[in-house]
Structure formats: C-alpha cells, structure tokens
Scaffold this motif. Structure first.
Motif, PDB file in Angstrom:
ATOM      1  N   ILE A 240       0.853  -1.195   0.000  1.00 31.07           N
ATOM      2  CA  ILE A 240       0.000   0.000   0.000  1.00 31.07           C
ATOM      3  C   ILE A 240       0.884   1.238   0.000  1.00 31.07           C
ATOM      4  CG2 ILE A 240      -1.644   1.341   1.368  1.00 31.07           C
ATOM      5  CD1 ILE A 240      -2.897  -1.364   2.222  1.00 31.07           C
ATOM      6  N   GLY A 241       1.958   1.210   0.761  1.00 29.33           N
ATOM      7  CA  GLY A 241       2.900   2.329   0.767  1.00 29.33           C
ATOM      8  C   GLY A 241       3.504   2.574  -0.603  1.00 29.33           C
ATOM      9  N   VAL A 242       3.867   1.519  -1.308  1.00 26.72           N
ATOM     10  CA  VAL A 242       4.408   1.651  -2.663  1.00 26.72           C
ATOM     11  C   VAL A 242       3.377   2.325  -3.564  1.00 26.72           C
ATOM     12  CG1 VAL A 242       5.132   0.357  -4.723  1.00 26.72           C
ATOM     13  CG2 VAL A 242       6.005  -0.299  -2.464  1.00 26.72           C
ATOM     14  N   VAL A 243       2.141   1.863  -3.494  1.00 33.85           N
ATOM     15  CA  VAL A 243       1.075   2.404  -4.340  1.00 33.85           C
ATOM     16  C   VAL A 243       0.807   3.872  -3.982  1.00 33.85           C
ATOM     17  CG1 VAL A 243      -1.380   2.199  -4.917  1.00 33.85           C
ATOM     18  CG2 VAL A 243       0.033   0.146  -4.752  1.00 33.85           C
ATOM     19  N   ILE A 244       0.810   4.194  -2.703  1.00 37.55           N
ATOM     20  CA  ILE A 244       0.580   5.572  -2.258  1.00 37.55           C
ATOM     21  C   ILE A 244       1.634   6.508  -2.859  1.00 37.55           C
ATOM     22  CG2 ILE A 244       0.742   7.097  -0.245  1.00 37.55           C
ATOM     23  CD1 ILE A 244      -0.591   4.837   1.381  1.00 37.55           C
ATOM     24  N   VAL A 245       2.883   6.092  -2.794  1.00 33.49           N
ATOM     25  CA  VAL A 245       3.965   6.932  -3.306  1.00 33.49           C
ATOM     26  C   VAL A 245       3.864   7.058  -4.828  1.00 33.49           C
ATOM     27  CG1 VAL A 245       6.467   7.061  -3.630  1.00 33.49           C
ATOM     28  CG2 VAL A 245       5.520   6.489  -1.393  1.00 33.49           C
TER      29      VAL A 245
END
Length: 92
Positions: free
Chosen positions: A25-30
């Motif tokens: 989710i962090g990867v997608v957010i960034v």
C-alpha cells in the motif's frame, strides 16, 4: 501441542502477510500520490481483476520496489488502477 504449533504458524504467516500488504500500500501511495484508502482500493482492485491473492500481488509490488522488476501484466494493471484513482490534473 501440534494444534498449538499449527495455530502459531498460521498467526505468524498472517502477521507477515499483513506487513507485506501494508508495505505494498505504501508503494502504491507513493507511486500514485494517493491516500492510504485509495492505495488499499488500488491493491484490492488489482487482486480482484487479476484473480490473484492479495498477498501475492502485494509481495510482487514490494519486490518490484526493491528490484525494479515487475511482471508486465501486473505493471499494466497497476497503471490502469492508478489512472482510475488519480484526480484529474487541473487545466492551465
């Protein structure tokens, strides 16, 4: 005793899977400059559209962030989902 070992192993795997999903989710957010809720939605949609377990999609995305290598079909689906979630750019 065997039952407790099995249960412990299952709980350990659940915690590990949850951590990988959070990282993805962090990867997608960034990548998409999205909110955490939007990141979760993108990840879930990719999983459903590709008929792939969420934790597997998440692991691929986390690995991609580390290695720079991603399955072309997953990359295409990620891009499509990010395009759906991103707000339109203001004109001018």
């Amino acid at each position: 005793m065997e039952h407790l070992r099995d249960e412990n192993a299952q709980l350990h795997e659940a915690v590990r899977s949850h951590a990988v999903v959070d990282q993805a989710i962090g990867v997608v957010i960034v990548l998409g400059r999205l909110t955490p809720e939007q990141g979760w939605h993108v990840l879930r949609e990719i999983s459903q559209r590709m008929n792939t377990k969420l934790r597997h999609v998440a692991q691929h995305l986390v690995d991609w962030a580390r290695t720079g290598q991603l399955d072309p079909d997953l990359h295409k689906e990620l891009q499509q989902q990010l395009d759906r979630e991103r707000p339109p750019h203001p004109q001018g």
